[in-house]
Design an enzyme around this catalytic site. Structure first.
Site, PDB file in Angstrom:
ATOM      1  N   HIS A 193       1.019   0.297 -13.480  1.00 25.94           N
ATOM      2  CA  HIS A 193       1.953  -0.696 -13.691  1.00 25.94           C
ATOM      3  C   HIS A 193       3.387  -0.357 -13.623  1.00 25.94           C
ATOM      4  CE1 HIS A 193       2.833  -4.491 -14.890  1.00 25.94           C
ATOM      5  NE2 HIS A 193       3.389  -4.143 -16.110  1.00 25.94           N
TER       6      HIS A 193
ATOM      7  N   LYS B 125      -5.579  -8.440  -8.045  1.00 22.23           N
ATOM      8  CA  LYS B 125      -6.526  -9.427  -9.022  1.00 22.23           C
ATOM      9  C   LYS B 125      -7.177  -8.980 -10.195  1.00 22.23           C
ATOM     10  CE  LYS B 125      -8.937 -12.120  -5.540  1.00 22.23           C
ATOM     11  NZ  LYS B 125      -8.177 -11.865  -4.226  1.00 22.23           N
ATOM     12  N   ILE B 126      -7.278 -10.008 -11.469  1.00 19.21           N
ATOM     13  CA  ILE B 126      -7.822  -9.457 -12.571  1.00 19.21           C
ATOM     14  C   ILE B 126      -9.052  -8.757 -12.353  1.00 19.21           C
ATOM     15  CG2 ILE B 126      -8.579 -10.199 -15.016  1.00 19.21           C
ATOM     16  CD1 ILE B 126      -6.123 -12.124 -14.845  1.00 19.21           C
ATOM     17  N   VAL B 127      -9.550  -7.681 -12.848  1.00 25.37           N
ATOM     18  CA  VAL B 127     -10.926  -7.114 -12.683  1.00 25.37           C
ATOM     19  C   VAL B 127     -11.890  -7.838 -13.466  1.00 25.37           C
ATOM     20  CG1 VAL B 127     -12.515  -5.192 -13.308  1.00 25.37           C
ATOM     21  CG2 VAL B 127      -9.974  -4.891 -12.080  1.00 25.37           C
TER      22      VAL B 127
ATOM     23  N   GLY C  46       0.568  -1.079   0.034  1.00 25.70           N
ATOM     24  CA  GLY C  46       0.239   0.056   0.002  1.00 25.70           C
ATOM     25  C   GLY C  46       0.762   1.262   0.190  1.00 25.70           C
ATOM     26  N   SER C  47       2.055   1.332  -0.606  1.00 32.65           N
ATOM     27  CA  SER C  47       2.898   2.429  -0.426  1.00 32.65           C
ATOM     28  C   SER C  47       2.228   3.527  -1.492  1.00 32.65           C
ATOM     29  CB  SER C  47       4.258   2.331  -0.800  1.00 32.65           C
ATOM     30  OG  SER C  47       4.471   1.619  -2.113  1.00 32.65           O
ATOM     31  N   ASN C  48       1.706   3.199  -2.504  1.00 29.07           N
ATOM     32  CA  ASN C  48       0.932   3.968  -3.511  1.00 29.07           C
ATOM     33  C   ASN C  48      -0.328   4.451  -2.845  1.00 29.07           C
ATOM     34  OD1 ASN C  48       2.340   4.032  -6.435  1.00 29.07           O
ATOM     35  ND2 ASN C  48       2.413   1.973  -5.727  1.00 29.07           N
TER      36      ASN C  48
ATOM     37  N   ASN D 240      -5.305   1.792 -13.541  1.00 30.72           N
ATOM     38  CA  ASN D 240      -4.343   0.971 -12.738  1.00 30.72           C
ATOM     39  C   ASN D 240      -3.005   1.631 -13.134  1.00 30.72           C
ATOM     40  OD1 ASN D 240      -3.257  -1.441 -11.458  1.00 30.72           O
ATOM     41  ND2 ASN D 240      -2.788  -2.015 -13.699  1.00 30.72           N
TER      42      ASN D 240
ATOM     43  N   LYS E 269     -16.534 -15.593  -8.065  1.00 28.98           N
ATOM     44  CA  LYS E 269     -15.925 -14.188  -8.052  1.00 28.98           C
ATOM     45  C   LYS E 269     -17.298 -13.081  -8.501  1.00 28.98           C
ATOM     46  CE  LYS E 269     -12.081 -11.776 -10.207  1.00 28.98           C
ATOM     47  NZ  LYS E 269     -10.695 -11.606 -10.897  1.00 28.98           N
TER      48      LYS E 269
HETATM   49  C1  GRF Z   1       3.528  -1.146  -7.375  1.00 26.80           C
HETATM   50  O1  GRF Z   1       4.477  -1.406  -7.895  1.00 26.80           O
HETATM   51  C2  GRF Z   1       2.390  -1.210  -8.477  1.00 26.80           C
HETATM   52  O2  GRF Z   1       2.860  -0.661  -9.686  1.00 26.80           O
HETATM   53  C3  GRF Z   1       2.160  -2.786  -8.957  1.00 26.80           C
HETATM   54  O3  GRF Z   1       2.108  -3.371  -7.619  1.00 26.80           O
HETATM   55  C4  GRF Z   1       2.956  -2.474  -6.657  1.00 26.80           C
HETATM   56  C5  GRF Z   1       2.194  -1.929  -5.453  1.00 26.80           C
HETATM   57  O4  GRF Z   1       2.899  -1.472  -4.494  1.00 26.80           O
HETATM   58  N1  GRF Z   1       0.886  -3.108  -9.445  1.00 26.80           N
HETATM   59  P1  GRF Z   1       2.364  -0.907  -3.167  1.00 26.80           P
HETATM   60  O5  GRF Z   1       1.250  -1.844  -2.437  1.00 26.80           O
HETATM   61  O6  GRF Z   1       1.479   0.361  -3.593  1.00 26.80           O
HETATM   62  O7  GRF Z   1       3.415  -0.607  -2.175  1.00 26.80           O
END
Ligand code: GRF
Length: 182
Positions: A101, A83-85, A11-13, A99, A57
């Protein structure tokens, strides 16, 4: 514009987003995900459903759609949602799900974008934010940036630089889509 963030693990993002934008809630598909701890510390509401708690699902995603509808969410921000949406969520929210990536799509889609780019020996990779469609990391690109592999990089330093690019890109994209900062 009300946003929800979906994350399965660290969850850092989510943290970066929640520090800069009002987040209505975070959703996780794992009860022990560290993102839930972060949400608590930031005072953001959280919800968890695990797929195994449902018959299938479709039922799992119906519960998610109900949650999104109840909160009148305008934009779903996937950030490490592993998970795939599926068709149920997509039918209700396609065009409102983005999303992040950790590679320069269409290069290196899938769950191991950073390692795959590293193992391929590229001299640059990147980060992409895209609309979510029924494919795996195939939706229309909103914005992407290049991240070089530097001399002396190890996988860990390369990975750190990719994540730093993510933490810049997500807020930029949210702002460009009209989400107001705190
Ligand atoms: C990120 O690198 C994102 O691009 C990928 O999964 C990672 C999630 O990191 N889809 P965090 O949970 O936000 O730390």
């Amino acid at each position: 514009m009300k946003i929800a963030v979906f994350a399965s693990g660290n969850g850092s993002n989510f943290q970066v987003i929640a520090e800069q934008f009002p987040v209505e809630f975070v959703f996780s598909d794992h009860r022990d995900a560290y993102v839930l701890e972060r949400a608590k510390n930031l005072g953001v509401a959280s919800y968890v459903f695990e797929l195994k708690e449902f018959d299938n699902k479709t039922a799992y995603e119906e519960a998610i759609v109900k949650l999104l509808d109840e909160h009148q969410i305008d934009l779903v921000c996937l950030a490490g949602y592993m998970k795939i949406v599926g068709p149920t969520l997509l039918a209700a929210y396609e065009g409102r799900i983005i999303n992040i990536h950790p590679a320069y799509l269409p290069e290196f889609p899938g769950a191991h974008g950073i390692e795959d780019a590293w193992n391929a020996g590229v001299d640059q990779s990147g980060v992409t934010i895209h609309w979510v469609d029924s494919g795996v990391d195939t939706g229309k690109v909103i914005k992407q940036v290049r991240v070089p592999r530097l001399e002396g990089d190890a996988l860990e330093t390369f990975e750190t630089r990719i994540h730093e690019a993510e933490y810049k890109l997500y807020p930029e994209v949210l702002e460009s889509l009209g989400v107001e900062r705190k």
